[in-house]
Motif scaffolding. Structure first.
Motif, short mmCIF file in Angstrom:
data_model
loop_
_atom_site.label_atom_id
_atom_site.label_comp_id
_atom_site.label_asym_id
_atom_site.label_seq_id
_atom_site.Cartn_x
_atom_site.Cartn_y
_atom_site.Cartn_z
N ARG A 291 1.57 9.34 -5.97
CA ARG A 291 2.02 10.72 -5.71
C ARG A 291 3.05 11.16 -6.75
NH1 ARG A 291 2.50 8.92 -0.53
NH2 ARG A 291 4.76 8.94 -0.69
N LEU A 292 4.02 10.31 -7.00
CA LEU A 292 5.08 10.66 -7.94
C LEU A 292 4.56 10.80 -9.36
CD1 LEU A 292 7.87 8.37 -6.50
CD2 LEU A 292 7.74 10.86 -6.33
N THR A 293 3.66 9.93 -9.74
CA THR A 293 3.07 9.99 -11.08
C THR A 293 2.25 11.25 -11.23
OG1 THR A 293 3.01 7.58 -11.17
CG2 THR A 293 1.61 8.75 -12.72
N GLU A 294 1.46 11.55 -10.21
CA GLU A 294 0.64 12.76 -10.25
C GLU A 294 1.51 14.00 -10.35
OE1 GLU A 294 -2.31 15.13 -7.26
OE2 GLU A 294 -2.49 12.95 -7.33
N SER B 299 4.53 14.20 -11.54
CA SER B 299 5.16 14.22 -12.86
C SER B 299 4.17 14.69 -13.92
CB SER B 299 5.68 12.83 -13.20
OG SER B 299 6.19 12.80 -14.51
N LEU B 300 2.96 14.18 -13.87
CA LEU B 300 1.95 14.59 -14.85
C LEU B 300 1.59 16.06 -14.70
CD1 LEU B 300 -0.40 11.47 -14.83
CD2 LEU B 300 1.24 12.14 -16.60
N SER B 301 1.52 16.53 -13.45
CA SER B 301 1.21 17.95 -13.23
C SER B 301 2.32 18.83 -13.81
CB SER B 301 1.07 18.23 -11.73
OG SER B 301 -0.04 17.57 -11.22
N GLY B 302 3.56 18.41 -13.64
CA GLY B 302 4.68 19.16 -14.20
C GLY B 302 4.66 19.19 -15.71
N GLN B 303 4.27 18.08 -16.32
CA GLN B 303 4.19 18.03 -17.79
C GLN B 303 3.10 18.96 -18.30
OE1 GLN B 303 3.60 13.97 -18.94
NE2 GLN B 303 5.64 13.33 -18.33
N LYS B 304 1.98 18.99 -17.61
CA LYS B 304 0.87 19.87 -18.03
C LYS B 304 1.31 21.33 -17.95
CE LYS B 304 -2.84 16.72 -16.81
NZ LYS B 304 -3.92 16.43 -15.88
N ARG B 305 2.01 21.67 -16.85
CA ARG B 305 2.47 23.07 -16.69
C ARG B 305 3.44 23.44 -17.80
NH1 ARG B 305 2.43 21.98 -11.03
NH2 ARG B 305 4.57 21.31 -11.18
N SER B 306 4.37 22.54 -18.15
CA SER B 306 5.35 22.87 -19.17
C SER B 306 4.71 22.98 -20.55
CB SER B 306 6.49 21.86 -19.18
OG SER B 306 6.04 20.59 -19.59
N GLN B 307 3.62 22.25 -20.78
CA GLN B 307 2.92 22.33 -22.06
C GLN B 307 2.16 23.64 -22.20
OE1 GLN B 307 0.52 18.82 -22.21
NE2 GLN B 307 2.24 17.48 -22.68
N MET B 308 1.79 24.24 -21.07
CA MET B 308 1.01 25.46 -21.08
C MET B 308 1.90 26.67 -21.34
SD MET B 308 -1.47 24.63 -17.87
CE MET B 308 -2.59 26.00 -18.07
N THR B 309 3.20 26.53 -21.14
CA THR B 309 4.09 27.68 -21.32
C THR B 309 4.74 27.68 -22.67
OG1 THR B 309 5.91 26.47 -20.28
CG2 THR B 309 4.59 27.91 -18.88
N GLY C 291 0.81 -1.21 0.00
CA GLY C 291 0.00 0.00 0.00
C GLY C 291 0.84 1.26 0.00
N GLU C 292 1.91 1.25 0.80
CA GLU C 292 2.80 2.42 0.86
C GLU C 292 3.46 2.64 -0.50
OE1 GLU C 292 5.58 1.65 3.99
OE2 GLU C 292 4.08 1.90 5.56
N LEU C 293 3.89 1.58 -1.14
CA LEU C 293 4.52 1.69 -2.45
C LEU C 293 3.52 2.23 -3.47
CD1 LEU C 293 6.83 1.24 -4.43
CD2 LEU C 293 6.09 -1.14 -4.62
N TRP C 294 2.30 1.72 -3.45
CA TRP C 294 1.28 2.16 -4.39
C TRP C 294 0.99 3.65 -4.21
CZ3 TRP C 294 -0.55 -0.11 -8.57
CH2 TRP C 294 -1.66 0.47 -9.19
N GLU C 295 0.85 4.08 -2.94
CA GLU C 295 0.58 5.49 -2.66
C GLU C 295 1.72 6.38 -3.14
OE1 GLU C 295 -0.32 5.72 1.50
OE2 GLU C 295 -2.17 4.56 1.27
N ALA C 296 2.95 5.94 -2.91
CA ALA C 296 4.12 6.71 -3.36
C ALA C 296 4.14 6.81 -4.88
CB ALA C 296 5.41 6.09 -2.85
N ALA C 297 3.85 5.71 -5.56
CA ALA C 297 3.83 5.71 -7.02
C ALA C 297 2.75 6.67 -7.54
CB ALA C 297 3.59 4.31 -7.55
#
Length: 71
Positions: free
Chosen positions: A56-59, A61-71, A48-54
């Motif tokens: 968080r990290l995926t989210e 990373s995806l949030s960062g990609q969306k921000r960079s696409q907007m600029t 469960g801890e591993l799944w939650e960490a994955a």
């Protein structure tokens, strides 16, 4: 023996992929044999801890990609 050279590790991996080493899907393979994984890998709390960490990290990373696409 606790470590393998890169060449040996590559051969072991290729043997599993090519079916030379017989291993059911999802098996843990230690060099050239199917083995039981460590006890920690069967701990549902750690899973469960591993799944939650994955997630968080995926989210993040995806949030960062969306921000960079907007600029």
């Amino acid at each position: 023996m606790f470590a393998s050279s890169r060449n040996a590790a590559g051969r072991y991996l290729a043997d599993v992929v090519l079916g030379t080493t017989q291993a059911p899907t999802g098996s843990y393979v230690d060099r050239s044999r199917v083995d039981r994984s460590s006890e920690e890998s069967y701990d549902p709390r750690r899973e469960g801890e591993l799944w939650e960490a994955a997630e968080r990290l995926t989210e993040a990373s995806l949030s960062g990609q969306k921000r960079s696409q907007m600029t």
